[in-house]
Write a protein that holds these residues in place. Structure first.
Motif, PDB file in Angstrom:
ATOM      1  N   UNK A 222       0.851  -1.244   0.100  1.00  0.00           N
ATOM      2  CA  UNK A 222      -0.002   0.083  -0.230  1.00  0.00           C
ATOM      3  C   UNK A 222       0.849   1.154  -0.147  1.00  0.00           C
ATOM      4  N   UNK A 223       1.933   1.195   0.950  1.00  0.00           N
ATOM      5  CA  UNK A 223       2.912   2.622   0.813  1.00  0.00           C
ATOM      6  C   UNK A 223       3.252   2.661  -0.457  1.00  0.00           C
ATOM      7  N   UNK A 252      -6.402  -0.684  -5.889  1.00  0.00           N
ATOM      8  CA  UNK A 252      -7.038   0.406  -5.666  1.00  0.00           C
ATOM      9  C   UNK A 252      -7.980   1.126  -6.708  1.00  0.00           C
ATOM     10  N   UNK A 253      -7.474   0.924  -7.589  1.00  0.00           N
ATOM     11  CA  UNK A 253      -7.938   1.477  -8.954  1.00  0.00           C
ATOM     12  C   UNK A 253      -9.381   0.667  -9.451  1.00  0.00           C
ATOM     13  N   UNK A 254      -9.239  -0.712  -9.015  1.00  0.00           N
ATOM     14  CA  UNK A 254     -10.321  -1.663  -9.630  1.00  0.00           C
ATOM     15  C   UNK A 254     -10.732  -2.513  -8.690  1.00  0.00           C
ATOM     16  N   UNK A 255     -11.099  -1.980  -7.304  1.00  0.00           N
ATOM     17  CA  UNK A 255     -11.595  -2.989  -6.463  1.00  0.00           C
ATOM     18  C   UNK A 255     -12.793  -3.863  -6.604  1.00  0.00           C
ATOM     19  N   UNK A 256     -13.447  -3.567  -7.982  1.00  0.00           N
ATOM     20  CA  UNK A 256     -14.592  -4.444  -8.313  1.00  0.00           C
ATOM     21  C   UNK A 256     -13.897  -5.750  -8.825  1.00  0.00           C
ATOM     22  N   UNK A 257     -12.560  -5.811  -9.394  1.00  0.00           N
ATOM     23  CA  UNK A 257     -12.017  -6.882 -10.101  1.00  0.00           C
ATOM     24  C   UNK A 257     -11.366  -7.556  -9.049  1.00  0.00           C
ATOM     25  N   UNK A 274      -6.796   4.622  -0.939  1.00  0.00           N
ATOM     26  CA  UNK A 274      -5.533   4.326  -0.866  1.00  0.00           C
ATOM     27  C   UNK A 274      -5.026   3.106  -0.070  1.00  0.00           C
ATOM     28  N   UNK A 275      -6.282   2.336   0.380  1.00  0.00           N
ATOM     29  CA  UNK A 275      -6.148   1.029   0.981  1.00  0.00           C
ATOM     30  C   UNK A 275      -5.851  -0.095   0.150  1.00  0.00           C
ATOM     31  N   UNK A 276      -5.209  -0.945   0.697  1.00  0.00           N
ATOM     32  CA  UNK A 276      -5.219  -2.349  -0.142  1.00  0.00           C
ATOM     33  C   UNK A 276      -5.753  -3.435   0.734  1.00  0.00           C
ATOM     34  N   UNK A 277      -6.853  -4.083   0.084  1.00  0.00           N
ATOM     35  CA  UNK A 277      -7.454  -4.994   1.267  1.00  0.00           C
ATOM     36  C   UNK A 277      -7.837  -6.321   0.405  1.00  0.00           C
ATOM     37  N   UNK A 286      -6.736  -8.870   5.455  1.00  0.00           N
ATOM     38  CA  UNK A 286      -5.609  -8.043   5.552  1.00  0.00           C
ATOM     39  C   UNK A 286      -5.986  -6.574   4.937  1.00  0.00           C
ATOM     40  N   UNK A 287      -5.380  -5.590   5.360  1.00  0.00           N
ATOM     41  CA  UNK A 287      -5.714  -4.260   4.806  1.00  0.00           C
ATOM     42  C   UNK A 287      -4.349  -3.405   5.057  1.00  0.00           C
ATOM     43  N   UNK A 288      -3.470  -3.173   4.035  1.00  0.00           N
ATOM     44  CA  UNK A 288      -2.702  -2.205   3.965  1.00  0.00           C
ATOM     45  C   UNK A 288      -3.128  -0.851   3.819  1.00  0.00           C
TER      46      UNK A 288
END
Length: 350
Positions: A222-223, A252-257, A274-277, A286-288
């Motif tokens: 994520x960072x 982040x750009x395509x959470x639906x995918x 900005x999160x990556x889950x 997990x969540x970054x």
């Protein structure tokens, strides 16, 4: 790496209470004020340097991250030369619902590299999402490898083999060059040597790690994405994205995918820019976060319903509010078609 555990090698062993992680109560379901059920588990929040900010239960006990390992596997594939549009790279890190865009995306990855569904070695299944599965069955569909929720990852794995001239057949063998690369990447991102090796539901090698190690990896991804969005220009030239940044930005750009509509992981990323889950079977989440902090949760009994309320509670302890409408952190318990109780996290970090 240890010898993988397969159906042929597995031998059941009795477990005594002292052999099990010392989980604590994370989530309780109440009905008209009475605690009806309790979900035990462990959780951790880590700082950008991997140190512990908050913890509950046994966050250093080995566990299987299941599908939450996919972003790390995707980083390995990008390091090996895989180049995809962001939406397809997000699908690489997904446990998708099996909608048309997911199935078509996996097929597109294959066709881009001269491959077909016959090259896949994942298990066949129906779409994972309830609505997607019902639509698939109404249309006369049956279990396939493309419909299975890990097909994006597998399509990208065989594509990476084709790019590098590695054998496509047998790409799931832990000794295969692809899986050896994945293993090295997991060690690099988590800072841990796996405690053991098994086989995930779709057939890929699966490493046992700690919640702290997995959280550290998600914080790095994520960072890296956040830093890439923040610039990176030098005398007018933009540095190429690192594999971690490419994967993080794609998710982040395509959470639906990464999951699908009506999926809580997709909704969480939409609410936390900005999160990556990424979730995983057996109650893993997990969540970054863009500043490098991260959260990792494991529900002891594998109960999926407890995964997000516990995660939201840890995020709240970090000053974040991903559930303003209380539909992620507090879920209704119904009786006779009306709410009569709630499923919610305990104050396990107090």
């Amino acid at each position: 790496m240890p010898t993988p555990v397969t159906s042929a090698a597995f031998r059941p062993a009795p477990y005594l209470p002292q052999d099990l992680p010392q989980h604590t109560v994370l989530v309780v379901a109440s009905r008209d004020g009475l605690a009806e059920s309790a979900h035990y588990g462990s959780a951790i929040a880590t700082a950008p340097d991997g140190s512990t900010l908050a913890a509950a239960g046994s966050p250093l006990a080995p566990f299987y991250p299941r599908s939450s390992l996919k972003p790390l596997q995707a980083v390995a594939l990008v390091r090996a030369g895989l180049q995809l549009p962001a939406r397809l790279l997000a699908l690489t890190a997904s446990s998708h619902s099996g909608a048309a865009q997911h199935r078509d995306g996996a097929l597109e990855i294959l066709e881009m590299h001269g491959l077909t569904p016959d090259d896949l070695e994942n298990s066949a299944d129906l779409p994972y999402g309830q609505a997607e599965r019902e639509d698939w069955l109404r249309a006369g569909g049956s279990p396939t490898q493309l419909a299975q929720n890990c097909s994006g990852k597998h399509a990208s794995m065989v594509a990476t083999c084709r790019i590098n001239g590695w054998p496509v057949k047998g790409y799931l063998d832990p000794a295969h060059p692809l899986q050896q690369l994945v293993a090295r990447t997991v060690i690099d991102l988590t800072g841990e040597e796996p405690f053991g090796l098994s086989t995930d539901g779709c057939g890929t090698p699966l490493f046992s790690l700690t919640l702290r190690g997995m959280a550290s990896a998600f914080g790095r991804i994520a960072s890296a994405a956040s830093s890439a969005k923040g610039g990176g220009a030098n005398d007018g030239a933009v540095a190429p994205l690192s594999a971690e940044a490419a994967v993080g930005l794609a998710m982040q750009q395509h959470p639906d995918m990464v999951a699908g509509e009506r999926r809580d992981v997709t909704e969480l990323m939409r609410r936390l820019p900005g999160a990556v889950a990424k979730d995983g079977f057996e109650g893993v989440q997990l969540v970054g976060l863009p500043d490098g902090r991260a959260v990792a949760v494991k529900i002891s009994d594998g109960g999926d319903r407890a995964r997000m309320p516990a995660t939201v509670r840890v995020l709240e302890s970090l000053g974040l509010d991903p559930a303003p409408s209380s539909d992620l952190g507090v879920l209704p318990v119904f009786g006779g078609g009306r709410p009569v109780g709630v499923l919610q996290a305990t104050d396990f970090l107090s």
